[in-house]
Scaffold this motif. Structure first.
Motif, PDB file in Angstrom:
ATOM      1  N   GLU A 156      39.922  29.045  29.757  1.00  0.00           N
ATOM      2  CA  GLU A 156      38.985  30.069  29.295  1.00  0.00           C
ATOM      3  C   GLU A 156      39.352  31.465  29.798  1.00  0.00           C
ATOM      4  O   GLU A 156      38.955  32.463  29.201  1.00  0.00           O
ATOM      5  CB  GLU A 156      37.566  29.717  29.756  1.00  0.00           C
ATOM      6  CG  GLU A 156      37.048  28.393  29.204  1.00  0.00           C
ATOM      7  CD  GLU A 156      35.698  28.032  29.785  1.00  0.00           C
ATOM      8  OE1 GLU A 156      35.128  28.846  30.548  1.00  0.00           O
ATOM      9  OE2 GLU A 156      35.198  26.918  29.489  1.00  0.00           O
TER      10      GLU A 156
ATOM     11  N   TYR B 222      38.962  29.973  38.999  1.00  0.00           N
ATOM     12  CA  TYR B 222      38.303  30.525  37.807  1.00  0.00           C
ATOM     13  C   TYR B 222      37.666  31.874  38.123  1.00  0.00           C
ATOM     14  O   TYR B 222      37.865  32.864  37.410  1.00  0.00           O
ATOM     15  CB  TYR B 222      37.252  29.541  37.287  1.00  0.00           C
ATOM     16  CG  TYR B 222      36.507  30.008  36.048  1.00  0.00           C
ATOM     17  CD1 TYR B 222      36.935  29.629  34.786  1.00  0.00           C
ATOM     18  CD2 TYR B 222      35.373  30.806  36.146  1.00  0.00           C
ATOM     19  CE1 TYR B 222      36.260  30.039  33.637  1.00  0.00           C
ATOM     20  CE2 TYR B 222      34.688  31.233  35.022  1.00  0.00           C
ATOM     21  CZ  TYR B 222      35.133  30.838  33.775  1.00  0.00           C
ATOM     22  OH  TYR B 222      34.458  31.257  32.651  1.00  0.00           O
TER      23      TYR B 222
ATOM     24  N   ARG C 176      41.101  25.979  22.228  1.00  0.00           N
ATOM     25  CA  ARG C 176      40.699  27.366  22.472  1.00  0.00           C
ATOM     26  C   ARG C 176      41.772  28.368  22.075  1.00  0.00           C
ATOM     27  O   ARG C 176      41.678  29.551  22.374  1.00  0.00           O
ATOM     28  CB  ARG C 176      40.328  27.532  23.954  1.00  0.00           C
ATOM     29  CG  ARG C 176      38.903  27.075  24.205  1.00  0.00           C
ATOM     30  CD  ARG C 176      38.701  26.475  25.576  1.00  0.00           C
ATOM     31  NE  ARG C 176      37.345  25.912  25.630  1.00  0.00           N
ATOM     32  CZ  ARG C 176      37.008  24.743  25.075  1.00  0.00           C
ATOM     33  NH1 ARG C 176      37.909  24.021  24.433  1.00  0.00           N
ATOM     34  NH2 ARG C 176      35.755  24.302  25.144  1.00  0.00           N
TER      35      ARG C 176
ATOM     36  N   ARG D 289      41.286  22.259  31.902  1.00  0.00           N
ATOM     37  CA  ARG D 289      39.953  21.797  31.532  1.00  0.00           C
ATOM     38  C   ARG D 289      39.050  21.604  32.752  1.00  0.00           C
ATOM     39  O   ARG D 289      37.941  22.126  32.792  1.00  0.00           O
ATOM     40  CB  ARG D 289      40.056  20.478  30.765  1.00  0.00           C
ATOM     41  CG  ARG D 289      38.699  19.960  30.300  1.00  0.00           C
ATOM     42  CD  ARG D 289      38.823  18.576  29.742  1.00  0.00           C
ATOM     43  NE  ARG D 289      37.552  18.123  29.167  1.00  0.00           N
ATOM     44  CZ  ARG D 289      37.230  16.853  29.042  1.00  0.00           C
ATOM     45  NH1 ARG D 289      38.066  15.918  29.441  1.00  0.00           N
ATOM     46  NH2 ARG D 289      36.082  16.506  28.525  1.00  0.00           N
ATOM     47  N   SER D 290      39.523  20.842  33.748  1.00  0.00           N
ATOM     48  CA  SER D 290      38.630  20.482  34.856  1.00  0.00           C
ATOM     49  C   SER D 290      38.190  21.697  35.652  1.00  0.00           C
ATOM     50  O   SER D 290      37.077  21.719  36.190  1.00  0.00           O
ATOM     51  CB  SER D 290      39.312  19.460  35.778  1.00  0.00           C
ATOM     52  OG  SER D 290      40.476  20.005  36.354  1.00  0.00           O
TER      53      SER D 290
ATOM     54  N   ARG E  99      38.445  24.781  34.100  1.00  0.00           N
ATOM     55  CA  ARG E  99      38.132  25.701  32.992  1.00  0.00           C
ATOM     56  C   ARG E  99      39.072  26.905  32.935  1.00  0.00           C
ATOM     57  O   ARG E  99      38.711  27.977  32.453  1.00  0.00           O
ATOM     58  CB  ARG E  99      36.676  26.173  33.105  1.00  0.00           C
ATOM     59  CG  ARG E  99      35.651  25.061  32.996  1.00  0.00           C
ATOM     60  CD  ARG E  99      34.263  25.493  33.404  1.00  0.00           C
ATOM     61  NE  ARG E  99      33.868  26.737  32.768  1.00  0.00           N
ATOM     62  CZ  ARG E  99      33.029  27.625  33.313  1.00  0.00           C
ATOM     63  NH1 ARG E  99      32.530  27.395  34.514  1.00  0.00           N
ATOM     64  NH2 ARG E  99      32.703  28.733  32.662  1.00  0.00           N
TER      65      ARG E  99
END
Length: 351
Positions: free
Chosen positions: A217, A192, A284, A211-212, A214
């Motif tokens: 994003e 990330y 998202r 997701r885990s 992120r």
């Protein structure tokens, strides 16, 4: 009579203290974030199974951040912790046999079935090869279809050439080379930040990472391949001295809830969190890129030599690679027809 009652009470208290002192607590070293499925589903469920199977004589304590992912094997071998989970690709040079379930297949199957097939293949062909020397293997696992998360969309595999993409080792490295990527070795938890800072243009991970970790994003485009660009191989291991220190009764009890059952649990978790990763990304507004049929065929040609190369590497380790490869897919077919786990069988705070 009063003295007898007092003596009986003291004896009972003493036995209680002795029983408490004799109880064993297994320390689990875990990595990835606290919201990762291995920490919310696998360890809590296995802990419950262990405590029930041993009638409370053995409990499980999960501890986060005892060391980075690539140091977990050493932590267990040295007795710093009792149990952990390993991603084999993070320890290059040691693990070759574990690449079998990582090979691209261009077929859809559940991680649960793959993990069961992997456990059976491990026992039949890999256990005596010594790749896990220094630890006791109590389960194995396979993650879902490996995908590519990118900061820009692509229309063909050629668009990937030269892109700086996070890889984690194992078959991922072979795929990265075939696609002419610039592979950047990073643990998942560092991906990330690397994407945010522009250090990488993308990442190769399974869908749960959206997701885990992120990644939805910061990397809004997901490129998928039928069956995955690759899969990922894991094992769950215990310190051998810890294992030997347990009574025969408790070892048998823990074996009854480990092995194939623990492997199935790991695969079940991966299936569940992949679905949640996709949902998280869709919420998202992420884009899921479907490559044209001719690009899929191109990738099949790029990956065509990987099974043979794996068989050759297995032979160098004294394993009949062709037989193991055949056996794995036979067991995969069998496992897909078996009854699997359900939400009622596990601890899952989101179920």
């Amino acid at each position: 009579m009063h003295k007898l009652a007092t003596l009986t009470t003291l004896t009972a208290l003493s036995l209680g203290v002795f029983h408490s002192a004799a109880a064993t607590e297994l320390t689990v070293s875990t990595w990835a974030g606290p919201n990762h499925g291995v920490n919310t589903i696998v360890w809590p469920t296995w802990a419950s199974w262990v405590e029930e199977a041993t009638e409370g004589r053995v409990s499980v304590n999960v501890v986060h951040d005892m060391g980075p992912p690539n140091a977990q094997m050493e932590l267990i071998a040295d007795g710093v912790a009792d149990v952990t989970w390993l991603f084999h690709g993070l320890m290059p040079g040691r693990f070759e046999l574990t690449k079998l379930p990582e090979l691209p297949t261009f077929e859809d199957f559940s991680s649960e079935a793959a993990s069961v097939a992997y456990w059976r293949t491990h026992n039949e062909y890999f256990a005596d090869a010594g790749e896990h020397r220094g630890v006791e293997v109590i389960g194995v696992g396979v993650h879902g279809p490996g995908s590519m998360f990118l900061n820009q969309s692509i229309g063909s595999l050629d668009d990937l050439r030269g892109k700086r993409v996070r890889i984690g080792g194992g078959v991922m490295g072979d795929i990265s080379s075939a696609l002419a990527l610039t592979g950047v070795a990073l643990p998942p938890a560092s991906t990330y930040e690397a994407a945010t800072q522009g250090v990488i243009d993308g990442a190769m991970l399974t869908l749960e990472g959206l997701r885990s970790f992120r990644l939805a994003e910061v990397l809004p485009y997901t490129v998928q391949m039928p069956g995955g660009f690759y899969r990922g191989s894991f094992s769950l291991v215990m310190n051998p001295d810890t294992w030997a220190s347990l009574s025969e009764e408790d070892r048998e009890a823990i074996e009854s809830v480990s092995g194939e059952k623990l492997s199935r649990l790991f695969g079940y978790m991966m299936d569940v969190v992949d679905v949640r990763g996709i949902e998280f990304a869709e919420q998202r507004g992420n884009t899921f890129v479907e490559l044209p049929a001719e690009e899929i065929e191109r990738f099949q040609q790029m990956a065509a030599d990987l099974p043979g190369e794996w068989m050759e590497a297995a032979g160098a380790k004294g394993v009949d690679g062709e037989a193991a490869h055949t056996y794995f897919f036979e067991q995969l077919d069998a496992a897909q027809g078996e009854e699997g786990l359900s939400a009622e069988d596990v601890i899952d705070p989101e179920a």
